[in-house]
Design an enzyme around this catalytic site. Structure first.
Site, mmCIF file in Angstrom:
data_model
loop_
_atom_site.group_PDB
_atom_site.id
_atom_site.type_symbol
_atom_site.label_atom_id
_atom_site.label_comp_id
_atom_site.label_asym_id
_atom_site.label_seq_id
_atom_site.Cartn_x
_atom_site.Cartn_y
_atom_site.Cartn_z
ATOM 1 C CE LYS A 165 -0.482 -0.485 4.999
ATOM 2 N NZ LYS A 165 -1.020 0.307 6.075
ATOM 3 C CE1 TYR A 200 14.490 31.523 2.156
ATOM 4 C CE2 TYR A 200 14.440 29.144 1.969
ATOM 5 C CZ TYR A 200 14.271 30.401 1.408
ATOM 6 O OH TYR A 200 13.883 30.498 0.101
ATOM 7 C CG MET A 206 10.418 23.457 -2.207
ATOM 8 S SD MET A 206 9.421 24.498 -3.272
ATOM 9 C CE MET A 206 8.531 25.498 -2.108
#
Ligand code: PLP
Length: 357
Positions: free
Chosen positions: A34, A255, A303
């Site tokens: 799954k 950041y 990101m």
């Protein structure tokens, strides 16, 4: 090309499947695939799992993907179907359903003759205290007797809430309820073992075991590693160095400028980030492996990029970095991230390249 890459090691997958066979020699194996084979990619895993007896998935769409790839083993839908119309598709594709509430029994009965004619097993789920899915002891015995009398082939199914926890009081309750129902419904096939239970309770292997995480070479236990359990990581997640910076004491990285260098150091920027499935939050110090050496990640995960400390290491543009895999176990990254290996594997995005080795 940006080199964020997921390598899937088919021989490790086969090795882990063989570990299940060693641990549960008399049970049939339902390989849990799954969630896109726990994030590994169903299409990249099924060939290595071809000798499994059956597959386990969470929904019809996942089962149909397996059929479309040409695999004909039995497939169990572990949550059953979600609406009446799915039953016709189930039968047409030789799938098997769990039933865990009355409506699912009604949907099944609407297709009773076709289901029985195809000799598909019906998995009747016991709720023995986990309180997710299933019928209580007080209801399930009669349900199973009725299904059997109608000609269905039943499997008594149950899932442990704490198989990964030594001496949890619910374990005894769940085992006892399962054994009581099994006896009351005898003869009946039975299945209750996930990876942790396969390792811990060989006496509960019964007819079918349902390994998931151990197939992928990650540990179901917080205090035992994949190496301790003699299973091999299937996924290696890598990226490359795309920039190098020499910074001085007092300078910051990334950041929020959360990392401030205490001394002069060499920083490498690596082409990986939360857009690829690499987690952002690390309550504990996290590490990667470069050139066989473990080194800290510094500053915030962005990101598309992370920064790592390469002071004194052999690092240049294009040098590969292991985010997790055989040297830096996914469970260790998960621990630093405050989660479990399961979650990191399942939430891989489609962005990294996929390669089989
Ligand atoms: C019903 C059922 N059986 C088996 C498994 C496999 O568990 P594991 O990955 O811990 O082996 C799962 C996974 O969540 C499950 O829901």
């Amino acid at each position: 090309m940006r080199q964020a890459t997921v390598y899937i090691d088919s021989s490790a997958l086969q090795y882990n499947l063989n570990r299940v066979k060693q641990l549960a020699p008399n049970a049939k194996i339902i390989s849990m695939v799954k969630a896109n084979a726990y994030g590994h990619g169903v299409k990249d895993c099924l060939a290595a799992l071809a000798s499994t007896d059956a597959f386990g998935v969470a929904c019809l769409e996942e089962a149909l993907e397996i059929r479309e790839l040409g695999y004909s083993q039995p497939i169990t839908l572990i949550e059953g179907i979600f609406s009446a119309d799915e039953m016709a598709v189930v039968i047409a594709n030789n799938l098997e359903v769990v039933v865990h509430h009355q409506l699912q029994l009604d949907w099944l009965h609407a297709h009773k003759d076709a289901y029985i004619a195809k000799n598909l097993k019906i998995w009747v789920k016991l709720n023995s205290g986990m309180n997710r899915l299933g019928f209580k002891v007080s209801e399930i015995i009669e349900i199973i007797h009725t299904l059997k009398a109608e000609g269905f082939t039943c499997v008594l199914a149950m899932h442990f809430a704490n198989a990964d926890t030594e001496n949890h009081p619910l374990n005894e309750q769940q085992k006892n309820q399962f054994l009581d129902v099994k006896e009351a419904c005898a003869p009946i096939m039975a299945s209750c073992c996930n990876s942790a239970a396969i390792f811990k309770w060989p006496e509960l292997n019964f007819d079918f075991v349902r390994p998931g995480i151990m197939l992928y070479g990650a540990s179901p236990f917080a205090d035992q590693s994949a190496n301790d359990l003699d299973i091999k990581p299937v996924m290696t997640f890598t990226a490359e160095i795309i920039a190098l910076n020499h910074i001085q004491a007092g300078e910051s990285v990334g950041y929020g400028s959360t990392f401030v260098a205490k001394q002069d150091m060499d920083i490498a920027i690596v082409s990986i980030g939360y857009g690829d499935g690499y987690p952002r939050a690390f309550p504990k110090q996290n590490y990667v492996v470069i050139d066989g050496q473990t080194t800290p990640v510094v500053g915030r995960v962005a990101m598309d990029m992370i920064a790592i400390d390469v002071t004194g290491l052999n690092a240049s543009l294009g040098t590969p970095v292991e985010l997790w895999g055989k040297k830096r176990l996914v469970d260790a990254v998960a621990e630093a991230n405050g989660t479990i290996g399961y979650e990191l594997l399942c939430r891989m995005t489609h962005r990294p390249l996929r390669k089989q080795i």
